[in-house]
Write a protein that holds these residues in place. Sequence first.
Motif, PDB file in Angstrom:
ATOM      1  N   THR A 192       0.841  -1.202   0.000  1.00 38.43           N
ATOM      2  CA  THR A 192       0.000   0.000   0.000  1.00 38.43           C
ATOM      3  C   THR A 192       0.870   1.243   0.000  1.00 38.43           C
ATOM      4  O   THR A 192       2.098   1.178   0.142  1.00 38.43           O
ATOM      5  N   TYR A 193       0.205   2.375  -0.157  1.00 37.64           N
ATOM      6  CA  TYR A 193       0.939   3.632  -0.334  1.00 37.64           C
ATOM      7  C   TYR A 193       1.599   4.076   0.968  1.00 37.64           C
ATOM      8  O   TYR A 193       1.001   4.000   2.041  1.00 37.64           O
ATOM      9  N   GLU A 194       2.846   4.529   0.860  1.00 43.58           N
ATOM     10  CA  GLU A 194       3.597   5.103   1.962  1.00 43.58           C
ATOM     11  C   GLU A 194       4.209   6.420   1.508  1.00 43.58           C
ATOM     12  O   GLU A 194       4.753   6.517   0.392  1.00 43.58           O
ATOM     13  N   ILE A 195       4.118   7.431   2.349  1.00 44.18           N
ATOM     14  CA  ILE A 195       4.729   8.718   2.016  1.00 44.18           C
ATOM     15  C   ILE A 195       6.249   8.574   2.078  1.00 44.18           C
ATOM     16  O   ILE A 195       6.777   8.087   3.078  1.00 44.18           O
ATOM     17  N   PRO A 196       6.968   8.944   1.020  1.00 42.53           N
ATOM     18  CA  PRO A 196       8.438   8.833   1.065  1.00 42.53           C
ATOM     19  C   PRO A 196       9.017   9.683   2.182  1.00 42.53           C
ATOM     20  O   PRO A 196       8.617  10.830   2.399  1.00 42.53           O
ATOM     21  N   ARG A 197       9.959   9.099   2.913  1.00 45.81           N
ATOM     22  CA  ARG A 197      10.571   9.816   4.025  1.00 45.81           C
ATOM     23  C   ARG A 197      11.555  10.870   3.560  1.00 45.81           C
ATOM     24  O   ARG A 197      11.779  11.857   4.236  1.00 45.81           O
ATOM     25  N   HIS A 198      12.155  10.663   2.392  1.00 41.76           N
ATOM     26  CA  HIS A 198      13.155  11.593   1.886  1.00 41.76           C
ATOM     27  C   HIS A 198      12.832  11.929   0.443  1.00 41.76           C
ATOM     28  O   HIS A 198      12.223  11.123  -0.287  1.00 41.76           O
ATOM     29  N   PRO A 199      13.262  13.086  -0.039  1.00 42.24           N
ATOM     30  CA  PRO A 199      12.972  13.468  -1.437  1.00 42.24           C
ATOM     31  C   PRO A 199      13.548  12.511  -2.454  1.00 42.24           C
ATOM     32  O   PRO A 199      13.006  12.335  -3.546  1.00 42.24           O
TER      33      PRO A 199
END
Length: 1396
Positions: A192-199
């Motif tokens: 499932t979708y996860e917000i990236p921790r780093h750019p």
Amino acid sequence: MACSIVQFCHFQDLQGARDFLFPQLREDAPGGATPRDPGKSTGWEDDGWGAWEEAELPELEEEGSACKTQKTSWLQDCVLSLSPNSDLMVIAREQKAVFLVPKWKQSDKGKEEMQFAVAWSGALSAEEGELVTSALCIPLASQKRSSTGRPDWTCIVVGFTSGYVRFYTENGVLLLAQLLNEDTVLQLKCRTYEIPRHPGVTEQNEELSILYPAAIVTIDGFSLFQSLRACRNQVAKAAASGTESIQPPPLAYKKWGLQDVDSIVDHASIGIMTLSPFDQMKTASNIGGFNAAIKNSPPAMSQYVTVGANPFTGFFYALEGSTQPLLSHVALAVASKLTSALFNAASGWLGWKNKHEEEAVQKQKPKVEPATPLAVRFGLPDSRRHGESICLSPCNTLAAVTDDFGRVLLLDVARGIAIRMWKGYRDAQVGWAQIVEDLQERAPETADPAPFGSSQGPSRVAQFLVIYAPRRGILEVWSTQQGPRVGAFNVGKHCRLLYPGYKIMGLNNVTSQSWQPQTYQICLVDPVSGSVKTVNVPFHLALSDKKCERAKDVHLVKRLAALLKARPPVPDSIETEIKELILDIKYPATKAQALESILASERLPLSCLRNVTQTVVDALQSQELESLDEGLLRFCASKLKLLHLYESVCQLNSRDFQSDTQFSDRDLAVLLRLDEKELLKLQALLEKYKQENTRTAVRFSDDRDGVLPVKTFLEYLEYEKDALSIKKISEEEYVALGSFFFWKCLHGESSTEDMCLTLEAAGLSPQLLLSLLLSVWLSREKAVLEKPWSVCCLHTMLSLLSRMKVAIDETWDSQSVSPWWQQMRVACIQSENSGAALLAAHVGHSVAMQVSNHVTEKKTAGVDAEALTDSWEALSLDTEHWRLLLKQLEDCLLLQSLLHSGSRRPRASALQAEPLPQLSVKKLLEAGKGGIADSVAKWVCKQDLSPAVLKLANPDKDRENPDEAEEGTHRALLQAAETEADVGAIPDLLRLACEQFPCSLELDVLHAHCCWEYVVQWNKDPEEARFFARSVGHLKHIVNAHVQHGIALMLWNTFLVKRVSAAAYLMDKVGKSPKDRLCRRDVGMSDTAMTPFLGCCLDLLQTLMEADVGRDEMLAPVLDTEDAWLAAEGPTCIVELALEQKPVHYPLVQHHSVLCAVLAAVARFALKAVKPLALFDSKGKNAFFKDLTTIQLLPSGEMDPNFISIRQQFLLKLVSAAVQAQHAVPQDRAPSAQAEAATTPCEDQDWPALAVDLAQHLQVSEDVIRRHYVSELYSHGADHLGEERALARVPQATLQVQDKEVLASQLLMLSGQRLAHTLLHTQSREGMELLARLPPTLCTWLKAMNPQDLQNPDVPIARTARLVHRVIELLPESHGQYSLALHLLEAVAAVATAPS
């Protein structure tokens, strides 16, 4: 602050799920046995339970031992899946599955806890022979604005051995099924979708990956989400409309054929990755050589990692997109070419197929698209090692792999190398825990610059690997990558470790931030204890730096805990060591935790606690303001203040303080502002209350002699903004705290003035102190009543509290009630200890008058008379509240004394043995106008007093008729003597209560409440038939016909009509008195209890008819209430409800009365071949059990002769059974049984008279019944009774025979039967000679007689001669049988004179 394993959920019926999935493991084998009570496992389908019957028992001992082992390890053989939100769990095996959902329920200990309960169970397979191999529970995000980011529903994805993948709802409804490959589904995994921790981290798309033995199928998460929503809506619409759901089109997917591997067991989809420039050049050189061209932007590839054999772990890369590959990727493109056929869809979402096309498709085998070949890029070659499972970390950089050698390997998926290995973990199960640092826990004392350029920096994330070794029954937590083991737990050898590895599907970078669900990353299911646990890992365990302050603080806390547990050799040395340890702790939160553990220790003396706390406060105050933690300083200062207060109170309580003042009754009267008569009345009330209130007083462990441990004291109190307050504690703890403050003062053993000054200086408000004081006084009633001088101490304490600031507001409006005194009155009103509450109210009233007079004198100094009048009105308003309260408490005290009086009956039932509830003024006010009568009725029921005894308490009601009063008193005393009840003091207390409550305990009102209470108790246990008989007895004693009518009608509608209806239909079905099992099933009582029940119902309906007639002759009563209880609000009084009842329809009640009489007769005499409802026509049957207040169409006019014949046969059978029972009792029953039977309503009934009365209503000739009754009496040898009935020598008009001529003919035949028995059946010589001398006509007639029809043929010949004389008197001379009677008379005379 170490690792912990926490239980958060229980299984409601895990054994039921096991028995459903493993029928052979049932404890109640053999297989044909019935399952457990279905009420204990709601939601199980009958088809599922039926599978038990197909189970076969093991035939060999080895199979039995294997089954025994499988009973504990059965969960290892199941497919298990848990939703990441913990809102659904799936347990599947072979074709069956069980869906469980959590519910909040009350545990055995009375606490609310979450329990997994069965929501659905059944078979999932759709094709023959296919089995479940894998399952997933995927929560889908809601699309509503009000719940954005929250889960809407959970989809269950199941893979089968046939290759099918099916999608279900939580209720087991199939949404979608698709055959993706003609091979067994090995594993289902979701991302499932996860917000990236780093750019720089690539954003990953959602997908569902399905592993087959030689292929991987991936389904895009967005299209899957939309398809499942559409399918669910379509199924819901089809279910609502009742039509068939339309077959949806198949899903679009990618399918890769994995090559160059021997076998694959598990996989992990890493997601899209992009090579760095260096890795891109290295890959191009390896594939294309030094002349290879390099693309400007690195290509995006999907990475897959598999475990199995040859290679042990394989790494696959599939190019994304459809761009033309360059030279450097030609070889790779050949190995993993991607064409437009990747997105296979048999039909897109352009339209739904029609029904004929669907049927044609269903008949054919679904078409399976070929896979696109994908070769392994590289792997970890180890020919002897076989992989078993792979688990990807939440950050997608690490993976844990288990093998058949009992090893756990940690892989770096980006570099494709193993970086760590653990040994000795055979059959291991692994999972991950990702912990985010709490920024509030960082120490402010550190002078190092904050990382990442901010004041505190972003939250750091730590990865922990959780390994469960079932062979050893241990669960371990390891810090990655090279960290140590940070936790280990013994959990058992039969658990399952669940790690979903995904969250909610359907979120994006916006909706995923709106709501953070409560999820458990990793869960452990223990089938032995039936619990689900999770692992909590603190973030600081990932900090392996030796200089880490947090780790050092945790070590110091552990040392401190060990020191507090050890036995202290020298207190001074321990105090010094504790100070050193707590001063070395740097983190404020840890320091506060350490101080709390010190203060919670029961071994340290008070001086040590005070010194340690003072040291911490001094150390904090010496710090600079920039690094000072104000919260910790406030915490320590508040604890120090509490310790000083505790020490001061202990010093005051330990002083030798004795009051020299003498205390007398006169002083008490002056103190309470009572005259001598009022004081004597109060003392008499309290003395009677003490005598009757024999219950032991409640004692608490912490309040003995006013002693309270310092640990408990600190737990009860807290400081809030320099004000001392009490935490939310229980009532017992509240009393213990109040006893610590005031118990010595109330005993006169401590200075009340010093105590009040100390508590006021500590910051306790007067209102809080008043609440504590009253809680102690009201809860210690027994001790208070034994020590009258404690009233003086209470008066002094209350006066001191009233003089405190903010106690009585000086700006208080004189026209309103004082909040200070209202608080005290409310406490007295709510108290169930009426004696202590009455004394407290008298003291409060006295102090209030004293304070009010003082305030009035102060305010009216130099004011005119008009102002004096206004002040007097205000004083009268508050005083009126005190007087009302005193009157209410006196009433409650007297009522409580009555309820506690009376002896315990030796043969009381379980319902009577239940204690009566405690009373308070508040309860009586909330109980409504009938609350007082209801309480007394409960007491009457408990003592089992007869209705006549209640007349002893109401002598005024019978003054107009003294003879009736004397007779009622005599009957009451006789009944009391029969029941062996000690009523010595009961009538006096009851009379006092009736005098105190002339309206609430009016005789009819009391009888009505007793009637209702008895029938309520009977309804709880219908086997106690005497309760119902008592209820009808109280109903008959109600004088006012309006009340009697309403109560009887309410009893019939509420408790009786359903049971009578069930009994009538049951008797009509079986045609006789039913057996015990049928009675319990349909009527809810035994067959022995049903007989008196029907008799009481008959009495009730007859009473209802009499009350309906009597309503026209009297007025309805006016219900009044005592002045002190006018404010009572609550349920409507039972008498008021009775008066609101509509009048009944008399013929309809009479119709039901006839039916009840028939039912009672059938039950009493066990009549056979009788169908009660067959005695009535269709109109009569339809009118039964309708509302008695409605007008129904009843039978009228001439009845069908067939019905009249059936009715007559029934009545004749009833009369015969009644006479037989009357004259057969001495032979069949013992005297004790006769005496007991005589007390039931059915035994008291005059059945022959009732039969004659029924004949009148059933249109049967009454004289036929009377003649049959007389004949039956003579047949049983009761000639004296028969002669009385025949000649009507008794004033019973209902049994007087009218047609004496027909009766004489019947008696003549009976006389002949007697003579025939004497002459023909004795076979004596004299009899034969006499028979030869008789006339031929008489001899022939006698030979035709059958003496066997006689019930008692052995009757003296003289009584037979008397009978023949009576027959001749009744027969006219012109009658045809007159001459035969004369011959018979001569024959009887000859027999009488013949020598014996």
